[in-house]
Scaffold this active site. Structure first.
Site, short mmCIF file in Angstrom:
data_model
loop_
_atom_site.label_atom_id
_atom_site.label_comp_id
_atom_site.label_asym_id
_atom_site.label_seq_id
_atom_site.Cartn_x
_atom_site.Cartn_y
_atom_site.Cartn_z
N GLY A 85 0.82 -1.21 0.00
CA GLY A 85 0.00 0.00 0.00
C GLY A 85 0.85 1.26 0.00
N GLU A 135 -0.63 5.64 2.78
CA GLU A 135 -0.40 6.14 4.13
C GLU A 135 1.06 6.34 4.49
OE1 GLU A 135 -3.99 4.62 6.70
OE2 GLU A 135 -3.57 3.25 5.08
#
Lengths: 343, 182, 695
Positions: C657, C660
């Site tokens: 990911g 973030e």
């Protein structure tokens, strides 16, 4: 927001009369603060008198070398006007350091002067505020104080006036031209706003219905090298923690012949630092003298527990701005503080 | 209280009756089905609702519709559409100067205003004070663009792409000037 | 662009698929759908922080022309919330107007529904609420005896036994309360047609909304249709459902047939849609003189709400970050009369890497070591927490690459050494990490061949600005062997196959893997020459390696900070991040994700602080004029780079990911650079001029 009647004013005296006759009426100019307050419920007029179509939108030269800026001249237009830029660059700087490009395109000269504090409690109907609701108490006295006053506050109110423009105007000995239903009069900008005292609900010395039609700047040769310095948390689009407008004239022997200093973000009004000015006259215009001038002014300061950091900021604002002005006056060009995009 | 007003929105004359309390933003969004300007804060603090009002960029959330009677309003949708985008819109897509897209139409309108203001010689807080005082015309460096675009907040953090996009458009807008020094 | 062969789509940088629509302002967000018979909702918020609503006098409000109804707990439709509402959904937070209990200031105690926006807001201001007020408590401190440990502390070895150590760094580091503040306010348009409910909702997951709304309203989930193709940012606050959506549902129940609209005001967003808890992190590092850690002890005190529990996992990242034989990580939660905290971009890691990464900097100075070298000396060869091997760990490569690009070698080895034009200049570094969160099961994708070479990929995912729309198009094109231009992705609607929430940086891993599987299923069933109308679906495949490896993304953040000598103003002329996050599917939108995270990290470092006035119990700087987020002028030279990382274990795409990790470590890098510039150590965010002026 409560319903209201909307009128477009036909002439200044008529507009003044219309508002004077109705305690719940208000002038509408750019609306950037009034509409904001109406949405919050802080201000609830039943009638708006739109003055933006009145012919008060010119910047004109005055006979003795001064300038008259119509009350409806937008902040962006005033800042960009060639005569403002060359004769009073400190005013352009102050205007350009305020708000955002979009707001400056709407906000007017008159409206900017008459904008109200952004004290968080003033804007929050769920908390007491003497300015909004006289007698209810001052929440900021023991609350959030980052943007609050260190000069001239009272136990009833510690709010600050948020304008940058007014700080420059105060330093430039500008006068507000005020129209009421009967006549026109002039009030120095440095005396237009009040200290809160026991009546913080009153921001200015104007009576209800008084309409500012213009601001007049007297000829002031030293204004051409005057500068504005705004200290704020965000690099742009933020109210001043402390700001300073300063002008200085040096005698042939290099000592200070004349000086103007005004501070923003520190008081209920643009704070003309007269003690600092007095301390400067006849001084040698060194960094040491600038610091001494700042100390003279700071003798009057009464910080709150939450904004003691503003005292060294006032010192820094005065000394760096005077230093910059002195460099310009002496022909040294930009001082060390002129990094591009860092204002 | 109500007011009958006419607005020219994206080149099209529109007549409508509004509550005097209705902002230009709500008139566009709720009454004229033009949702290009966005409501991000409704207090002039974010710039998402930026439109060009009689050619000048303003925050439409703080302008009363009744006060704008007779005015010409240009929204991002009027600058260009998907089929025929404005050069600024193309540049925003090219430089990925957007993510969630909510602030984007306001950014685009604001950028259009920035180009016009710079072309008119308007200074900014990033203009070196001596240049400002001499009245010289600004050059849209990245520092100038950042300052002039600071009335448009972007929570996704697309500022780098936005500055690049506006810089590209500025160079195309004023081919004689070099601009963008960083 | 010319036709792109599918095999090359992944790893390239096609333009954002939804970009042109967004730039033109024609992409519709939740509040903007043209609906018939609409009505406007205006909430009324509690002006006490704890108490009970005794009476609501709505007579003035009801007299306002255009008011349809004023709802409060005595007359609002009943919800039937499932007390065991699963996952992160907090039933108590969603029980809007179901009782008179007030658990925090700003809670919804009534709401007006009216024909116009203006009437609704006017009337809401005229509702009079009478309360029985109780004493409230909103003061967070790490000295409170009523703080609870929500779980047992994680312990390895004995941190007390790490003595004697040559060097000890022990301090409390604090991060401020922050509000997510997506640019698009939380918005809902709700409409009941019989038992069928339609919601246009600004959300990070349409299926999550459907499930939750059905659960609280006692509806069959199949009768709830949620639509949200365009979402104006969420950053966590549009993940779990909050009170406003429940309120809009109630209003729609009260006015069947009407489409009721609610968009929060910016001010309301400071009370009603969650926030990041402030954190007080007690960090104790012990090391030998060479900087090798013998102990890491991190205890984070955070606030939760008396209404429902949410504990910011700020001590979590230290479990796996550096090697040390003796370790303790724990949380202490204080339950206050405050709104329920929620996810905010990189919950846990973002605040939780501030204290430890500043402490590492302090340790480096104490040991006379370069802070990069210190981190390299404490690289673990296995996950110190689980003892599993890392699927890939390239923190060292990020540090090296970042140092090279940033010009770290020229950094003065002493603080307060460099002044330029009245500004003190310093450089700082910090590490960042974010886990590869196992994607929640249940995602499903459908691929349909439309003819003429066009494939339609459908799943109920959300692109909240991440670029998922574009990246999923690339993944599908590659897996199908189809040109990019012939792949259409549909998302953001519960009529599409179920997809997990956009959260935890799982979007691409979850939806991308699902789309990949669906494409393989499609080809397996229909071959290379399908008939128009051919379809295939697939579920998110299990990851066979999921239990065998510790999986994290890493990064190195570098900052140049300038602090004005006289005024203390803090500016950040340069930020540079290098990340190791597996395979990067779309270089253009991925860069934006990294830069966006770093920008929000800068904003956290310099500006963001929600100020709670304890006397009243609410956030008083509740607007964009006072709660500063970074403006354009704050962000100067900002760069994001990544290293090529092959990780065969995380998922079929090899992608970790990226939403973030960009925000993690930024604030520590800024604080560390500010120390290098000035010699003043700031351990409390935000880093502002007050820390330096007069210092």
């Amino acid at each position: 927001m409560n319903p209201f009647d909307y009128h477009r004013a036909e002439d200044a005296a008529g507009a003044a009369a219309l508002v004077a006759d109705n305690p719940a009426a208000a002038f509408l100019a750019g609306g950037t603060n009034l509409v904001d307050r109406m949405k919050l419920g802080v201000t609830a007029p039943d009638t708006l008198v739109d003055i933006t179509h009145l012919p008060m939108d010119e910047v004109e030269e005055l006979p003795e070398g001064g300038l008259r800026i119509g009350a409806n001249v937008r902040n962006s237009e005033a800042a960009a006007h060639p005569l403002v830029r060359t004769r009073y660059p400190v005013l352009s700087q102050a205007l350009l350091s305020g708000a955002s490009g979009q707001l400056r395109n709407a906000a007017t000269t008159g409206g900017n002067l008459l904008q109200r504090t952004r004290c968080v409690y003033f804007q929050d109907l769920s908390t007491p505020c003497n300015k909004r609701e006289p007698g209810s108490g001052c929440s900021a006295l023991e609350g959030y104080q980052r943007y609050h006053a260190v000069f001239g506050a009272s136990p009833d109110c510690v709010a600050t006036h948020p304008s940058d423009m007014a700080v420059a105007l105060a330093a430039l000995d500008a006068q507000a031209v005020v129209q009421d239903a009967a006549a026109e009069r002039r009030i120095p900008v440095s005396r237009l706003h009040r200290l809160p005292g026991e009546a913080p609900e009153r921001d200015t010395v104007l009576a209800h219905g008084d309409l500012i039609t213009a601001v007049e700047l007297p000829a002031m040769p030293m204004a051409a090298r005057a500068r504005y310095r705004k200290i704020r948390d965000r690099a742009s689009f933020a109210f001043a923690l402390v700001s300073a407008a300063a002008a200085m004239e040096l005698a042939e022997d290099g000592t200070v012949a004349d000086a103007r200093i005004a501070l923003g973000g520190v008081a209920h009004k643009p704070w003309r630092a007269r003690l600092a000015e007095e301390a400067l006259i006849g001084a040698a215009a060194t960094g040491h003298d600038f610091a001494a001038a700042a100390e003279a002014e700071l003798a009057e300061a009464r910080p709150l527990p939450g904004n003691t950091f503003k005292l060294p900021l006032v010192r820094a604002a005065i000394t760096t701005t005077l230093g910059e002005v002195a460099d310009g006056v002496r022909g040294r060009g930009a001082g060390p503080d002129q990094g591009e995009g860092e204002r | 209280m109500e007011a009958d007003i006419t607005l020219t929105v994206d080149g099209r004359p529109r007549a409508l009756r509004v509550d005097t309390r209705t902002t230009l933003l709500d008139a566009l969004r709720e009454h004229l089905d033009n949702t290009a300007p966005k409501k991000g804060c409704d207090h002039g603090q974010c710039g998402s609702c930026t439109v060009l009002l009689s050619g000048r960029r303003v925050v439409s959330c703080l302008i009363l519709a009744a006060a704008a009677d007779g005015a010409e309003v240009t929204t991002a949708a009027g600058l260009g559409d998907e089929a025929a985008p404005h050069p600024l819109q193309q540049a925003f897509v090219e430089h990925d100067g957007l993510q969630c897209g909510y602030c984007t139409p306001g950014q685009v309108c604001s950028a259009a205003g920035v180009l016009d203001e710079a072309a008119a010689g308007w200074p900014s807080a990033a203009t070196p004070p001596d240049d400002l005082a001499e009245g010289s015309a600004p050059v849209l460096t990245d520092a100038e663009i950042r300052e002039r675009m600071s009335g448009n907040l972007c929570r996704c953090g697309a500022y780098a792409g936005i500055v690049a996009a506006v810089g590209d458009a500025a160079r195309a807008h004023a081919p004689a000037e070099s601009g963008g020094n960083r | 662009m010319t036709t792109t062969r599918a095999a090359t789509a992944t790893g390239t940088g096609p333009r954002r698929a939804d970009g042109p629509r967004k730039a033109a302002g024609t992409a519709p967000y939740a509040y903007e759908y043209p609906v018939a018979d609409l009505a406007y909702i205006a909430p009324v918020q509690a002006t006490v922080a704890r108490g009970r609503v005794l009476e609501v006098d709505a007579s003035d409000a009801e007299a306002v022309e255009g008011v349809l109804t004023v709802l409060w707990h005595a007359n609002a439709p009943r919800l039937e919330p499932d007390p065991d509402l699963s996952g992160l959904q907090r039933a108590a937070e969603l029980a809007v107007l179901q009782s008179g209990e007030v658990a925090y200031r700003g809670q919804v105690v009534a709401a007006v529904v009216a024909e116009t926006f203006e009437a609704a807001h006017q009337a809401a201001a005229q509702v009079t609420v009478r309360y029985e007020q109780f004493p409230h408590d909103v003061d967070l401190s790490d000295q409170r005896s009523d703080a609870v440990a929500p779980e047992e502390d994680h312990r390895q070895g004995d941190t007390a036994g790490a003595e004697p150590a040559d060097v000890v760094v022990e301090h409390t580091y604090t991060t401020a309360m922050q509000h997510n503040n997506p640019m698009e306010p939380h918005s809902t348009v709700a409409h009941f047609d019989g038992a069928a409910l339609t919601l246009y909702e600004s959300t990070q997951g349409v299926h999550e909304v459907r499930r939750t709304v059905a659960a609280i309203a006692g509806l069959d989930p199949r009768s709830v249709h949620v639509i949200a193709p365009y979402v104006g940012g969420g950053f966590g606050s549009k993940g779990p459902l909050h009170a406003p959506t429940a309120l809009a549902t109630l209003a729609a129940m009260a006015l069947p047939g009407r489409s009721v609209k609610l968009a929060l005001t910016r001010r309301q967003m400071f009370a009603l849609v969650g926030y990041r808890s402030p954190t007080l992190q007690r960090v104790r590092l012990t090391a030998d003189a060479q900087g090798r850690l013998s102990g890491i002890d991190v205890v984070a005190t955070v606030q939760s709400s008396a209404l429902a529990d949410f504990v910011e996992q700020a001590a979590l990242p230290s479990k796996s970050m550096y090697a040390a034989p003796n370790r303790r990580m724990g949380h202490r939660a204080v339950h206050l009369d405050a709104p329920v905290p929620t996810w905010m971009r990189a919950p846990g890691e973002c605040p939780g890497m501030f204290g430890p990464e500043v402490a590492m900097d302090e340790l480096a100075w104490s040991c006379g070591l370069d802070p990069i070298e210190l981190r390299l000396r404490n690289e673990p060869d296995r996950d110190p927490h689980t003892h599993k091997p890392f699927s890939s760990r390239n923190l060292a490569a990020c540090l090296h690459e970042g140092a090279r690009r940033f010009g770290w070698d020229g950094r003065a080895p002493v603080s307060a050494a460099r002044t330029e034009n009245g500004w003190r200049v310093g450089l700082g570094v910090a590490a960042s990490t974010y886990p590869v969160v196992p994607p929640p099961s249940g995602s499903r994708a459908r691929i349909r061949y439309e003819g003429e070479g066009v494939y339609v990929v459908s799943l109920g995912a959300a692109d909240i600005g991440t670029g998922a729309w574009t990246a999923l198009t690339q993944v599908a094109a590659d897996a199908l062997g189809a040109p990019l231009e012939r792949v259409r992705v549909r998302l953001g609607d519960t009529t599409l196959p179920e997809a997990s929430l956009a959260g935890g940086s799982t979007g691409l891993a979850s939806w991308g893997s699902t789309v990949h599987a669906a494409a393989e299923a499609f080809r397996a069933r229909h071959g290379q020459a399908p008939e128009p109308g051919a379809e295939a679906e697939a579920d998110l495949p299990d990851n066979p390696d999921g239990d065998d490896f510790a999986m994290f993304a890493y990064g190195a953040q570098f900052a140049e900070v300038r602090v004005h000598e006289a005024t203390g103003e803090v500016r950040v002329p340069r930020l540079l991040g290098v990340f190791a996050a597996g395979r990067i599917v779309n270089s253009r939108t991925a860069r934006s994700q990294f830069l966006g995270g770093m920008t929000m990290g800068l904003s956290m470092a310099l500006h963001e602080e929600s100020v709670v006035d304890g006397r009243f119990g609410h956030v008083v700087n509740a607007d964009f004029a006072e709660y500063h987020i970074a403006a354009n002028a704050d962000v100067e030279d900002i760069q994001a780079h990544w290293i090529d990382e092959e990780d065969p274990h995380v998922n079929p795409l090899g992608a970790k990911g990226i939403g973030e990790i960009g925000i993690v470590g930024t604030a520590a890098a800024v604080a560390n650079a500010a120390y290098h510039a000035t010699g003043v150590r700031v351990r409390s965010l935000p880093v502002r001029l007050d820390d330096f002026v007069g210092a």
